[in-house]
Motif scaffolding. Sequence first.
Motif, PDB file in Angstrom:
ATOM      1  N   THR A   5       0.844  -1.206   0.000  1.00  0.00           N
ATOM      2  CA  THR A   5       0.000   0.000   0.000  1.00  0.00           C
ATOM      3  C   THR A   5       0.863   1.234   0.000  1.00  0.00           C
ATOM      4  OG1 THR A   5      -0.052  -0.047   2.398  1.00  0.00           O
ATOM      5  CG2 THR A   5      -1.856  -1.118   1.257  1.00  0.00           C
ATOM      6  N   GLU A   7       1.444   5.233   0.491  1.00  0.00           N
ATOM      7  CA  GLU A   7       0.955   6.098   1.550  1.00  0.00           C
ATOM      8  C   GLU A   7      -0.209   6.930   1.052  1.00  0.00           C
ATOM      9  OE1 GLU A   7       4.802   4.897   1.453  1.00  0.00           O
ATOM     10  OE2 GLU A   7       3.974   6.480   0.203  1.00  0.00           O
ATOM     11  N   GLU A  11      -3.006   8.250   6.137  1.00  0.00           N
ATOM     12  CA  GLU A  11      -2.150   7.390   6.954  1.00  0.00           C
ATOM     13  C   GLU A  11      -1.178   8.177   7.811  1.00  0.00           C
ATOM     14  OE1 GLU A  11      -3.251   3.475   5.098  1.00  0.00           O
ATOM     15  OE2 GLU A  11      -2.191   4.015   6.917  1.00  0.00           O
ATOM     16  N   TYR A  12      -0.930   9.405   7.458  1.00  0.00           N
ATOM     17  CA  TYR A  12       0.074  10.167   8.177  1.00  0.00           C
ATOM     18  C   TYR A  12      -0.340  10.499   9.593  1.00  0.00           C
ATOM     19  CZ  TYR A  12       2.762  10.892   3.976  1.00  0.00           C
ATOM     20  OH  TYR A  12       3.508  10.705   2.876  1.00  0.00           O
ATOM     21  N   ALA A  14      -2.815  12.795  12.301  1.00  0.00           N
ATOM     22  CA  ALA A  14      -3.255  14.179  12.396  1.00  0.00           C
ATOM     23  C   ALA A  14      -2.133  15.175  12.140  1.00  0.00           C
ATOM     24  CB  ALA A  14      -3.852  14.429  13.785  1.00  0.00           C
ATOM     25  N   ASP A  15      -0.894  14.787  12.552  1.00  0.00           N
ATOM     26  CA  ASP A  15       0.229  15.730  12.453  1.00  0.00           C
ATOM     27  C   ASP A  15       0.434  16.219  11.038  1.00  0.00           C
ATOM     28  OD1 ASP A  15       0.575  15.238  15.043  1.00  0.00           O
ATOM     29  OD2 ASP A  15       2.218  13.813  14.785  1.00  0.00           O
ATOM     30  N   ALA A  16       0.343  15.297  10.115  1.00  0.00           N
ATOM     31  CA  ALA A  16       0.715  15.625   8.750  1.00  0.00           C
ATOM     32  C   ALA A  16      -0.479  15.542   7.829  1.00  0.00           C
ATOM     33  CB  ALA A  16       1.804  14.695   8.264  1.00  0.00           C
ATOM     34  N   MET A  23       5.769  11.760  -0.909  1.00  0.00           N
ATOM     35  CA  MET A  23       6.952  12.098  -0.144  1.00  0.00           C
ATOM     36  C   MET A  23       6.725  13.299   0.771  1.00  0.00           C
ATOM     37  SD  MET A  23       9.456  11.663  -3.366  1.00  0.00           S
ATOM     38  CE  MET A  23      10.774  12.629  -2.667  1.00  0.00           C
ATOM     39  N   PRO A  24       7.012  13.126   2.059  1.00  0.00           N
ATOM     40  CA  PRO A  24       6.956  14.285   2.970  1.00  0.00           C
ATOM     41  C   PRO A  24       7.960  15.357   2.549  1.00  0.00           C
ATOM     42  CG  PRO A  24       7.145  12.226   4.183  1.00  0.00           C
ATOM     43  CD  PRO A  24       7.360  11.890   2.747  1.00  0.00           C
ATOM     44  N   GLN A  25       8.972  14.941   1.802  1.00  0.00           N
ATOM     45  CA  GLN A  25       9.983  15.902   1.340  1.00  0.00           C
ATOM     46  C   GLN A  25       9.375  16.981   0.454  1.00  0.00           C
ATOM     47  OE1 GLN A  25      10.577  12.710   1.634  1.00  0.00           O
ATOM     48  NE2 GLN A  25      12.680  12.342   2.253  1.00  0.00           N
ATOM     49  N   HIS A  30       6.395  22.620   5.085  1.00  0.00           N
ATOM     50  CA  HIS A  30       7.394  22.411   6.141  1.00  0.00           C
ATOM     51  C   HIS A  30       8.759  22.963   5.777  1.00  0.00           C
ATOM     52  CE1 HIS A  30       4.820  18.783   7.641  1.00  0.00           C
ATOM     53  NE2 HIS A  30       4.296  19.958   7.949  1.00  0.00           N
ATOM     54  N   TRP A  31       8.894  23.462   4.555  1.00  0.00           N
ATOM     55  CA  TRP A  31      10.217  23.911   4.114  1.00  0.00           C
ATOM     56  C   TRP A  31      10.738  25.080   4.930  1.00  0.00           C
ATOM     57  CZ3 TRP A  31      12.848  23.328  -1.099  1.00  0.00           C
ATOM     58  CH2 TRP A  31      12.674  22.007  -1.577  1.00  0.00           C
ATOM     59  N   ASN A  33      10.198  25.885   8.002  1.00  0.00           N
ATOM     60  CA  ASN A  33      10.681  25.407   9.295  1.00  0.00           C
ATOM     61  C   ASN A  33      12.058  24.777   9.163  1.00  0.00           C
ATOM     62  OD1 ASN A  33      10.810  22.883  11.255  1.00  0.00           O
ATOM     63  ND2 ASN A  33       9.619  24.497  12.245  1.00  0.00           N
ATOM     64  N   GLN A  34      12.195  23.876   8.183  1.00  0.00           N
ATOM     65  CA  GLN A  34      13.472  23.172   8.023  1.00  0.00           C
ATOM     66  C   GLN A  34      14.586  24.129   7.647  1.00  0.00           C
ATOM     67  OE1 GLN A  34      13.409  19.315   6.076  1.00  0.00           O
ATOM     68  NE2 GLN A  34      11.247  19.611   5.723  1.00  0.00           N
TER      69      GLN A  34
ATOM     70  N   MET B  18       7.709   5.998   4.079  1.00  0.00           N
ATOM     71  CA  MET B  18       8.012   7.433   4.032  1.00  0.00           C
ATOM     72  C   MET B  18       7.600   8.157   5.311  1.00  0.00           C
ATOM     73  SD  MET B  18       9.431   7.333   1.224  1.00  0.00           S
ATOM     74  CE  MET B  18       9.740   8.961   0.576  1.00  0.00           C
ATOM     75  N   ILE B  22       8.407  12.401   8.027  1.00  0.00           N
ATOM     76  CA  ILE B  22       7.418  13.451   8.300  1.00  0.00           C
ATOM     77  C   ILE B  22       7.943  14.421   9.356  1.00  0.00           C
ATOM     78  CG2 ILE B  22       5.104  13.916   9.186  1.00  0.00           C
ATOM     79  CD1 ILE B  22       4.297  11.182   8.075  1.00  0.00           C
ATOM     80  N   GLY B  33       4.947  25.725  11.983  1.00  0.00           N
ATOM     81  CA  GLY B  33       5.237  27.072  11.506  1.00  0.00           C
ATOM     82  C   GLY B  33       6.731  27.223  11.277  1.00  0.00           C
ATOM     83  N   MET B  34       7.119  28.422  10.933  1.00  0.00           N
ATOM     84  CA  MET B  34       8.524  28.701  10.658  1.00  0.00           C
ATOM     85  C   MET B  34       9.413  28.400  11.857  1.00  0.00           C
ATOM     86  SD  MET B  34      10.303  30.430   8.162  1.00  0.00           S
ATOM     87  CE  MET B  34      11.655  31.552   7.930  1.00  0.00           C
ATOM     88  N   VAL B  40      12.946  18.102  13.294  1.00  0.00           N
ATOM     89  CA  VAL B  40      14.077  18.654  12.532  1.00  0.00           C
ATOM     90  C   VAL B  40      15.001  19.407  13.484  1.00  0.00           C
ATOM     91  CG1 VAL B  40      14.742  20.224  10.697  1.00  0.00           C
ATOM     92  CG2 VAL B  40      12.663  18.861  10.469  1.00  0.00           C
ATOM     93  N   HIS B 124      15.950  15.427   3.413  1.00  0.00           N
ATOM     94  CA  HIS B 124      14.934  16.376   2.964  1.00  0.00           C
ATOM     95  C   HIS B 124      15.487  17.337   1.931  1.00  0.00           C
ATOM     96  CE1 HIS B 124      11.185  15.871   5.262  1.00  0.00           C
ATOM     97  NE2 HIS B 124      11.971  15.113   6.006  1.00  0.00           N
ATOM     98  N   ALA B 126      14.431  20.178   1.308  1.00  0.00           N
ATOM     99  CA  ALA B 126      14.495  21.529   1.865  1.00  0.00           C
ATOM    100  C   ALA B 126      15.893  21.807   2.378  1.00  0.00           C
ATOM    101  CB  ALA B 126      13.474  21.660   2.998  1.00  0.00           C
TER     102      ALA B 126
END
Lengths: 182, 252
Positions: A5, A7, A11-12, A14-16, A23-25, A30-31, A33-34, B18, B22, B33-34, B40, B124, B126
């Motif tokens: 199966t 994704e 399936e993620y 509530a968080d996501a 791909m979460p990527q 979320h970029w 934040n990262q 995957m 997350i 948020g930012m 991470v 990632h 990002a």
Amino acid sequence: MATVTTEAAGEYGADAAASAPGMPQLNFDHWGNQIFWLLITLAVIYFVLSRIALPRIAAVLAERQGTITNDLAKAEELKRQAGEAEQAYDKALADARAEAQNIIAEAKAEIAAELKVATDKADAEIAARTAESEKAISEIRAGALDNVKEVARDTAEALVTALGGRADSAAIDAAVAERTKG
Amino acid sequence: MAVEAQGAEEGGLVFHPMDQFIVKPLFGGSEVGMFTITNVTLWMFLAVLAVVALMVLGTSRRAIIPSRTQSVGELAYGFVYKMVEDVAGKDALAFFPYIMTLFMFIVFANFLGLIPMSFTTTSHFAVTVVLALLVFVTVTVVGFVKNGSKFLGLFWVASAPLALRPVLAVIEVISYFVRPVSHSIRLAGNLMAGHAVIKVFAGFAAIAVVSPISVVAITAMYGLEILVSFIQAYVFTILTCVYLKDALHPSH
């Protein structure tokens, strides 16, 4: 095999929930934040490395290199000194040997000279003694001959007297000298 | 941490290869948020701690005869220093702290990602896109500052026949702008693929008969991933050096 199966968004959890399927990527929400935390991380690491760690390691490495170079130079110097000491030792040994040879030769010559002097002296003494002895013997022999002549003259005089003659001493001396000559 | 339960939760085989990637807030809530402190943040913070532990605490005694940790720190220093010097040249050593930062971050992020249940920050896009763009922008700026318009000579292959040069120039320009793309996707793609494959193998472990094979396969993949973690950090760093060399000495 059961079906694999893929994704689904659900399936993620509530968080996501908002994340794109797959791909979460690729969830661009979320970029920000990262990227924010990445830039902070890089800044901290850069600061720590460039201000503290790298200069310190460079200093340690340079110091170690210096120590090694010094030690090598010192070892080279010590080796050179050891070589010199060995040469000096060899030279001293050779000198000592040569000197010993000289001393032996000198001693030999000296002893030989002394021996020669002593031998010569002894020879001379022996010769002198021999001459002296010969002289003494010849004196003794001469003395004995004179005694014989004396005895003979006295005896002849006594005989002449006893036979009634008168002893002519000159004739007796001539007769004795005549008889004792041979 | 970021990993959901694997295996047969609903009777059949369920794969979530995957899910480990997350991004999640660390202290509850669902909004990222930012400035939210997320997994991470945690794993990047751990990477910083690891770098500090190795490069600062490990070398704190400044010993002439190094301890094990100091040895490793010096080894890392020498490794990157020599790489910069050999590949990009002596005048690139001004960028050594920058390249060292990239290498140390990537190598520690990769290896921390190999801890079970951990989060791999370098998987990632990002992260890797920012890293690659930083290199790309730095290289381009340095190229123009150091060489002025001569930097464009990088695209003009003077040794090729004149007729071919415009064609080659187009190719060179394209390849120049593709650099950050390949630079970033290579790193994130390798790590993501490896970690996802391990998860898939782990999913098969739910079947009792297959599980021994699954365990062996995970072990093998893990060994491979250890290699990949280092090699990708190395590749990223050495490519940075190569690009930097182009910027400093643009002639072919």
